[in-house]
Design a protein around this motif. Structure first.
Motif, short mmCIF file in Angstrom:
data_model
loop_
_atom_site.label_atom_id
_atom_site.label_comp_id
_atom_site.label_asym_id
_atom_site.label_seq_id
_atom_site.Cartn_x
_atom_site.Cartn_y
_atom_site.Cartn_z
N SER A 84 0.83 -1.20 0.00
CA SER A 84 0.00 0.00 0.00
C SER A 84 0.86 1.25 0.00
CB SER A 84 -0.90 0.00 1.24
OG SER A 84 -1.64 1.19 1.33
N THR A 85 0.43 2.29 -0.72
CA THR A 85 1.14 3.56 -0.65
C THR A 85 0.60 4.40 0.50
OG1 THR A 85 -0.35 4.48 -2.30
CG2 THR A 85 1.77 3.67 -3.07
N SER A 86 -0.67 4.23 0.84
CA SER A 86 -1.27 5.03 1.91
C SER A 86 -1.32 4.31 3.24
CB SER A 86 -2.69 5.44 1.51
OG SER A 86 -3.54 4.30 1.51
N GLY A 87 -1.43 3.00 3.20
CA GLY A 87 -1.59 2.22 4.41
C GLY A 87 -3.00 2.25 4.97
N GLY A 88 -3.92 2.96 4.29
CA GLY A 88 -5.25 3.14 4.84
C GLY A 88 -6.36 2.44 4.09
#
Length: 124
Positions: A84-88
């Motif tokens: 993930s780039t955002s982690g969200g």
């Protein structure tokens, strides 16, 4: 990952957008050559199945697109890796829970900003 392969397991990778492309690339390296000529190592990127991906999203909602596949394909001894780039991502969190339920240890890697890796036997 080495222990997974020694035990006859497979690596299952997932991610959204560019992370899905990264997951596909990594799976290709495991099943392909990657550095040395060797037997292929079983690895799959969950975004590869476009028909299943869209059917699950349509029937159950996007948050289930990876989780449902993990429940179908994940077994004890496998390793699931979420990128993930955002982690969200909601789909990433749901998939971690499914991986744990299947007995698969899983990692979540955040690519955007400082790289953080996390090994977990259960989701955060």
């Amino acid at each position: 990952i080495a222990g997974c392969y020694r035990g006859g397991g497979k690596v299952i990778l997932f991610g959204n957008g560019g992370s899905a492309a990264d997951a596909q690339h990594i799976a290709g390296e495991f099943t392909g050559r990657m550095l040395v000529d060797r037997p292929p190592l079983p690895a799959v990127a969950l975004a590869d199945n476009a028909a299943g991906f869209s059917a699950i999203g349509n029937d159950y909602g996007y948050v289930e697109v990876f989780a449902r596949q993990i429940r179908a394909f994940g077994r004890a001894g496998d390793v699931a890796i979420g990128l993930s780039t955002s982690g969200g991502s909601g789909s990433g969190r749901t998939t971690g829970a499914s991986a744990s339920a299947s007995g698969s240890p899983w990692w979540r890697s955040r690519i955007g900003g400082p790289l953080t890796s996390r090994y977990s036997a259960s989701p955060p």
